[in-house]
Design an enzyme around this catalytic site. Sequence first.
Site, PDB file in Angstrom:
ATOM      1  N   ASP A  23      -4.751   3.508  -1.659  1.00 50.97           N
ATOM      2  CA  ASP A  23      -5.787   3.845  -0.679  1.00 50.97           C
ATOM      3  C   ASP A  23      -6.308   5.256  -0.904  1.00 50.97           C
ATOM      4  OD1 ASP A  23      -6.032   1.549   1.089  1.00 50.97           O
ATOM      5  OD2 ASP A  23      -3.952   1.941   1.658  1.00 50.97           O
ATOM      6  N   HIS A  64      -1.408  -1.412  -4.095  1.00 59.42           N
ATOM      7  CA  HIS A  64      -2.645  -1.060  -3.395  1.00 59.42           C
ATOM      8  C   HIS A  64      -2.683   0.451  -3.196  1.00 59.42           C
ATOM      9  CE1 HIS A  64      -6.036  -2.102  -0.707  1.00 59.42           C
ATOM     10  NE2 HIS A  64      -5.595  -1.125   0.077  1.00 59.42           N
ATOM     11  N   ASP A  97      -6.367  -6.676   4.411  1.00 62.99           N
ATOM     12  CA  ASP A  97      -5.827  -5.320   4.359  1.00 62.99           C
ATOM     13  C   ASP A  97      -5.749  -4.716   5.757  1.00 62.99           C
ATOM     14  OD1 ASP A  97      -5.017  -2.783   3.672  1.00 62.99           O
ATOM     15  OD2 ASP A  97      -6.916  -2.186   2.751  1.00 62.99           O
ATOM     16  N   MET A 119     -12.117   4.296  -0.046  1.00 67.23           N
ATOM     17  CA  MET A 119     -12.716   4.540   1.272  1.00 67.23           C
ATOM     18  C   MET A 119     -13.422   5.882   1.199  1.00 67.23           C
ATOM     19  SD  MET A 119      -9.501   3.176   3.499  1.00 67.23           S
ATOM     20  CE  MET A 119      -8.388   3.388   2.114  1.00 67.23           C
ATOM     21  N   HIS A 161      -8.462   1.029  -3.531  1.00 67.84           N
ATOM     22  CA  HIS A 161      -9.351   0.822  -2.390  1.00 67.84           C
ATOM     23  C   HIS A 161     -10.023   2.149  -2.084  1.00 67.84           C
ATOM     24  CE1 HIS A 161      -9.530  -0.178   2.207  1.00 67.84           C
ATOM     25  NE2 HIS A 161     -10.723  -0.085   1.667  1.00 67.84           N
ATOM     26  N   MET A 196      -8.971   8.052   0.196  1.00 69.04           N
ATOM     27  CA  MET A 196      -9.823   8.408   1.352  1.00 69.04           C
ATOM     28  C   MET A 196     -10.395   9.802   1.158  1.00 69.04           C
ATOM     29  SD  MET A 196      -7.365   7.286   4.478  1.00 69.04           S
ATOM     30  CE  MET A 196      -6.507   5.728   4.482  1.00 69.04           C
ATOM     31  N   MET A 243     -11.056  -6.246   5.809  1.00 69.18           N
ATOM     32  CA  MET A 243     -10.215  -5.286   6.532  1.00 69.18           C
ATOM     33  C   MET A 243      -9.792  -5.904   7.858  1.00 69.18           C
ATOM     34  SD  MET A 243      -9.932  -2.623   4.618  1.00 69.18           S
ATOM     35  CE  MET A 243      -8.905  -1.714   5.782  1.00 69.18           C
ATOM     36  N   SER A 279       0.840  -1.202   0.000  1.00 65.29           N
ATOM     37  CA  SER A 279       0.000   0.000   0.000  1.00 65.29           C
ATOM     38  C   SER A 279       0.870   1.246   0.000  1.00 65.29           C
ATOM     39  CB  SER A 279      -0.900   0.016   1.240  1.00 65.29           C
ATOM     40  OG  SER A 279      -1.409   1.324   1.425  1.00 65.29           O
TER      41      SER A 279
END
Length: 226
Positions: free
Chosen positions: A40, A38, A180, A73, A71, A42, A142, A14
Amino acid sequence: MLLDVETRSLIAPSILAADFARLGEEVEVVAPYIDMLHVDVMDGHFVPNISLGIPVIESLRPVTDLKFDCHLMMLNPDFYFPALKQAGADLVTVHIEVFPNPTEAAKAARSEGLEFGLVLNPPTPFEALEPFVELCDMIVVMSVNPGFGGQAFIADTMRKVELARNLVESHGLLTDIEVDGGIGPENIDRARDAGANVFVAGSSVFRAKDPVGAVQELRAKIREER
Ligand code: DX5
Ligand code: ZN
């Protein structure tokens, strides 16, 4: 009977734990040794943090051919599918907490040519995802509460990995099962034993003195005898 996860194990570092001022270089160093990246994303609403978004994905795209596992979020992730695809995303994963029925979101992703996955937060029961398994290229369990890197692995969540593996096998599917959060050499075998085949590792790779060595150590642990 568990699938032979060893043969399909993928390491997905990540970038959340990377030095964003040197992101391209840090990715280039590990790229030959990893299977997926990965990413992330957000939004400061679904999770209490803001990380990175579409321009960063776009800048990183020429650096590597690795698959970008994005991913999301965030609330309303489907609104951004076209822009994410355009920027270079390959796979998008969205939270079942955001889409209690993700059928339309899965369709929207596929119509953009994106692979699609569903993510479960630690408090969310596996049953929430169960009816939608056939929509998924990947199921993400998660093992920390989303929002921050560097948190402690929540071992209880491995029960959901077992349920996911059993469900996928009973349907005769090849769906990837990703864990994750908080994964390192000390616990990656537990995720493997539960049935995961994709392992996200942020801090344990990008915060290591030797990120390539850290990836190799993770791979060696996955290959170790049970
Ligand atoms: C958590 C993120 C993760 C995670 C990985 O919100 O989804 O991908 O931070 O980083 P480590 O391995 O540091 O927990
Ligand atoms: Zn993540």
